[in-house]
Design a protein around this motif. Structure first.
Motif, mmCIF file in Angstrom:
data_model
loop_
_atom_site.group_PDB
_atom_site.id
_atom_site.type_symbol
_atom_site.label_atom_id
_atom_site.label_comp_id
_atom_site.label_asym_id
_atom_site.label_seq_id
_atom_site.Cartn_x
_atom_site.Cartn_y
_atom_site.Cartn_z
ATOM 1 N N ARG A 160 8.133 5.224 -4.362
ATOM 2 C CA ARG A 160 6.944 4.362 -4.442
ATOM 3 C C ARG A 160 5.806 4.939 -3.601
ATOM 4 O O ARG A 160 4.632 4.916 -4.006
ATOM 5 C CB ARG A 160 7.284 2.947 -3.975
ATOM 6 N N PHE A 161 6.151 5.473 -2.438
ATOM 7 C CA PHE A 161 5.133 6.080 -1.562
ATOM 8 C C PHE A 161 4.525 7.312 -2.235
ATOM 9 O O PHE A 161 3.308 7.527 -2.193
ATOM 10 C CB PHE A 161 5.773 6.446 -0.228
ATOM 11 N N THR A 176 3.578 -2.582 -1.277
ATOM 12 C CA THR A 176 3.099 -3.562 -2.257
ATOM 13 C C THR A 176 1.591 -3.760 -2.127
ATOM 14 O O THR A 176 0.868 -3.845 -3.135
ATOM 15 C CB THR A 176 3.820 -4.906 -2.070
ATOM 16 N N GLU A 177 1.113 -3.807 -0.891
ATOM 17 C CA GLU A 177 -0.325 -3.961 -0.653
ATOM 18 C C GLU A 177 -1.093 -2.767 -1.194
ATOM 19 O O GLU A 177 -2.128 -2.917 -1.858
ATOM 20 C CB GLU A 177 -0.566 -4.119 0.852
ATOM 21 N N TRP A 178 -0.596 -1.549 -0.942
ATOM 22 C CA TRP A 178 -1.290 -0.345 -1.398
ATOM 23 C C TRP A 178 -1.176 -0.167 -2.920
ATOM 24 O O TRP A 178 -2.110 0.331 -3.560
ATOM 25 C CB TRP A 178 -0.717 0.880 -0.679
ATOM 26 N N GLU A 179 -0.064 -0.582 -3.482
ATOM 27 C CA GLU A 179 0.081 -0.507 -4.932
ATOM 28 C C GLU A 179 -0.948 -1.397 -5.620
ATOM 29 O O GLU A 179 -1.521 -1.014 -6.654
ATOM 30 C CB GLU A 179 1.506 -0.912 -5.334
ATOM 31 N N GLY A 180 -1.217 -2.547 -5.037
ATOM 32 C CA GLY A 180 -2.252 -3.414 -5.585
ATOM 33 C C GLY A 180 -3.627 -2.792 -5.442
ATOM 34 O O GLY A 180 -4.464 -2.864 -6.359
ATOM 35 N N GLU A 181 -3.881 -2.168 -4.302
ATOM 36 C CA GLU A 181 -5.187 -1.553 -4.057
ATOM 37 C C GLU A 181 -5.457 -0.401 -5.008
ATOM 38 O O GLU A 181 -6.594 -0.199 -5.458
ATOM 39 C CB GLU A 181 -5.239 -1.055 -2.605
ATOM 40 N N ILE A 190 0.510 7.792 -3.115
ATOM 41 C CA ILE A 190 -0.269 8.925 -2.601
ATOM 42 C C ILE A 190 -0.952 9.673 -3.756
ATOM 43 O O ILE A 190 -2.147 9.983 -3.692
ATOM 44 C CB ILE A 190 0.649 9.882 -1.801
ATOM 45 N N LYS A 191 -0.198 9.953 -4.809
ATOM 46 C CA LYS A 191 -0.767 10.680 -5.946
ATOM 47 C C LYS A 191 -1.867 9.870 -6.631
ATOM 48 O O LYS A 191 -2.915 10.412 -7.000
ATOM 49 C CB LYS A 191 0.338 11.026 -6.947
ATOM 50 N N LYS A 192 -1.635 8.566 -6.788
ATOM 51 C CA LYS A 192 -2.626 7.731 -7.459
ATOM 52 C C LYS A 192 -3.901 7.620 -6.617
ATOM 53 O O LYS A 192 -5.026 7.687 -7.158
ATOM 54 C CB LYS A 192 -2.050 6.334 -7.717
ATOM 55 N N ALA A 193 -3.759 7.492 -5.299
ATOM 56 C CA ALA A 193 -4.923 7.419 -4.418
ATOM 57 C C ALA A 193 -5.736 8.708 -4.496
ATOM 58 O O ALA A 193 -6.970 8.675 -4.537
ATOM 59 C CB ALA A 193 -4.476 7.160 -2.974
ATOM 60 N N TYR A 194 -5.046 9.817 -4.539
ATOM 61 C CA TYR A 194 -5.728 11.115 -4.644
ATOM 62 C C TYR A 194 -6.457 11.236 -5.986
ATOM 63 O O TYR A 194 -7.621 11.678 -6.060
ATOM 64 C CB TYR A 194 -4.715 12.243 -4.481
ATOM 65 N N ASN A 195 -5.799 10.841 -7.058
ATOM 66 C CA ASN A 195 -6.406 10.963 -8.392
ATOM 67 C C ASN A 195 -7.607 10.032 -8.562
ATOM 68 O O ASN A 195 -8.588 10.389 -9.229
ATOM 69 C CB ASN A 195 -5.355 10.664 -9.466
ATOM 70 N N LEU A 196 -7.532 8.838 -7.961
ATOM 71 C CA LEU A 196 -8.636 7.880 -8.097
ATOM 72 C C LEU A 196 -9.852 8.252 -7.257
ATOM 73 O O LEU A 196 -10.993 8.027 -7.659
ATOM 74 C CB LEU A 196 -8.164 6.477 -7.717
ATOM 75 N N THR A 197 -9.610 8.796 -6.067
ATOM 76 C CA THR A 197 -10.724 9.061 -5.144
ATOM 77 C C THR A 197 -11.179 10.508 -5.134
ATOM 78 O O THR A 197 -12.302 10.808 -4.721
ATOM 79 C CB THR A 197 -10.322 8.689 -3.708
ATOM 80 N N SER A 244 4.339 -2.638 -8.757
ATOM 81 C CA SER A 244 5.512 -2.425 -7.899
ATOM 82 C C SER A 244 6.734 -2.213 -8.782
ATOM 83 O O SER A 244 7.001 -3.001 -9.685
ATOM 84 C CB SER A 244 5.742 -3.633 -6.985
ATOM 85 N N ALA A 245 7.437 -1.142 -8.520
ATOM 86 C CA ALA A 245 8.613 -0.814 -9.336
ATOM 87 C C ALA A 245 9.877 -0.937 -8.501
ATOM 88 O O ALA A 245 9.829 -1.199 -7.303
ATOM 89 C CB ALA A 245 8.458 0.607 -9.872
#
Length: 523
Positions: free
Chosen positions: A131-132, A113-118, A136-143, A123-124
């Motif tokens: 969810r993990f 939940t904390e990482w989904e907010g970041e 991971i995919k969203k963090a990679y795409n954003l950064t 949260s689904a």
């Protein structure tokens, strides 16, 4: 100028920003990061695992200012790719009890939940593993940078429920569903580092992540956690001086005390021995040579398993505990085999290695572990041996120091009368050996006391300033026979020229009554 000792500080950033002393381990951080393979490291509790992973976290988050003046700063000097801010997913399983079903899932959901907010995800109701994956995919795409996965004390949710097989299997299944994500997401992952006390090889975190490199028994990383002698002298010279002054010791004798009590851990047969960092820091902080590691607790399940298995306690100090590399690095599912459990938990360490036979000999690393561990076993074998009732080691020591043989006999008689047997079929031989070994080995904390178990050697020798005691113990035989053996084998011969008073003591125990029935003394 007094240095600030990081007692109980496990966060690298707090340690550095608040100017606590830091034993520089960053050359290992550099090597680990640049090898760029997934790692697993097993080390005992209170050995600096959390601080190490916190250091890795700061490195991968690009917090260069925290590493100013440390070895890694020079190592990364010409690296243009260094100090990028990678997305880091830091799992710390400390600080939570997992003794109830669902506790592990709540912990994982809280972190997600904390990482989904970041990373701007809602949260689904998806499974935790899904969810993990999305995070991971969203963090990679954003950064535009691959992710770093750091896991501290992964095995706590399993060790917390070791006496509840059903819940342990449940928590294993949770891990299987969650961390199996990493196996298929290699393209999104830059670095993985997982630590714990134990390695459960049937847990999915290892069976699915079969690419993990286990460095627990790797010579290069033998000093990764713990403090070497060189680090001790170079970093804590003022603390050694202050401790020696307070204890009325020379610097040399103070270091000998530290070695005897806190040194001796070896995590590779050719690796340098290391000190327990927690005990060492506490000794400097308090100015006393205390048993600090044991104050943090010995697992009750470990004590009960030793007794239930009828493990021969004499093996702990007679050099007959052997293991292969596979045994040291693994567990066989749920069985929690004693030897790897004792080694990985820090109660045993590598003493010798036979390269031809690829055989490790294990033993206690130091006096803190030896006496603390045996003291924790004593109540399980002799519940009545508590302080204040005249059956404790201190009382026995007083009698030994004063030459009070009647007192010694009475204590031994009462100790055996106070043994609690689990079932009628329990062999007296096992309890006889265990209690004699525990009593006289613990007595060795205060006087020179040696327990022998080999044929042709006296069972027990105790030396004080004024007395020498030679004990021979017999089961289902007479005290006269025991005394006769002392004389026929000339056990007293080495002390012919000694001016101290020498007692030869034959002791006999009866298996049926489970009592001390014979006691004969010659001086």
């Amino acid at each position: 100028m007094d240095i600030k000792l990081p007692v109980g500080i496990q966060g690298f950033e707090k340690l550095r920003t608040d100017n606590f002393v830091y034993v520089d381990k960053t050359k290992y951080v550099y090597e680990l990061a640049h090898n760029n393979v997934p790692y697993f490291l097993s080390r005992p509790r209170r050995f600096g695992k959390s601080l190490l992973v916190s250091t890795l976290k700061a490195y991968w988050e690009g917090k260069r200012e925290l590493f100013k003046g440390l070895e890694i700063e020079k190592l990364e000097e010409s690296n243009q790719e260094a100090w990028k801010k990678y997305p880091v997913f830091y799992f710390d399983f400390n600080g939570t009890s997992y003794s109830e079903k669902g506790a592990l899932e709540k912990k994982l959901s809280f972190l997600l939940t904390e990482w989904e907010g970041e990373y701007q995800l809602e949260s689904a109701d998806n499974a935790l593993s899904e969810r993990f994956q999305l995070v991971i995919k969203k963090a990679y795409n954003l950064t535009g940078l691959r992710c770093v996965i750091l896991v501290v004390e992964y095995d706590k949710p399993l060790l917390d429920v070791v006496d509840d097989p059903e819940l342990m299997e449940h928590n294993k299944d949770v891990f299987k569903g969650f961390f199996s994500t990493l196996k298929s997401y290699d393209e999104y992952i830059q670095f993985i580092f997982i630590t714990g006390v134990s390695k459960f090889h049937k847990v999915s975190i290892f069976s699915d992540l079969n690419q993990l490199t286990d460095i627990s028994l790797n010579e290069k990383y033998a000093s990764l956690c713990g403090i070497t002698k060189e680090e001790l002298v170079n970093t804590f010279s003022d603390e050694i001086r202050k401790l020696s002054d307070k204890q009325g010791l020379s610097i040399e004798d103070c270091i000998k005390h530290l070695i005897r009590r806190y040194d001796g851990y070896r995590f590779h047969q050719n690796g340098e021995g290391v000190y327990n960092p927690y005990s060492l820091l506490m000794a400097f902080f308090s100015g006393e040579f205390g048993d600090y590691w044991f104050e943090t607790g010995t697992p009750t399940f470990l004590v009960s398993r030793i007794r239930e298995s009828s493990f021969d306690l004499r093996k702990f100090t007679n050099g007959t505990i052997y293991a292969s590399e596979a045994i040291l690095k693994d567990y066989a599912g749920n069985s929690l085999d004693l030897i790897p459990l004792l080694y990985q938990s820090g109660y045993l360490t590598i003493k010798e290695y036979d390269a031809t036979r690829r055989k490790y000999t294990l033993g206690f690393p130091n006096e803190e572990v030896k006496y603390g561990f045996l003291e924790s076993l004593m109540p399980s074998y002799v519940p009545k041996a508590t302080a204040g009732n005249g059956l404790d080691i201190f009382t026995l020591d007083d009698y030994i120091e004063n030459g009070d043989l009647d007192g010694v006999r009475d204590v031994l008689s009462a100790l055996f009368a106070g043994i609690t047997y689990t079932v009628e079929s329990d062999p007296f031989d096992y309890y006889f050996q265990a209690v004699v070994y525990l009593v006289f080995t613990l007595l060795g904390k205060y006087v020179l006391c040696e327990m022998h178990t080999y044929t042709g050697r006296i069972d027990c020798k105790v030396e004080t300033k004024n007395y020498i005691y030679l004990f021979e113990f017999k089961r289902d035989d007479t005290a006269s026979s025991a005394l006769a053996q002392i004389n026929s084998m000339d056990y007293a011969l080495p002390f012919v020229a000694d001016t101290r008073k020498l007692y030869k003591i034959g002791v006999s125990f009866d298996s049926s009554s489970r009592k001390l029935i014979g006691w004969e003394v010659e001086n």
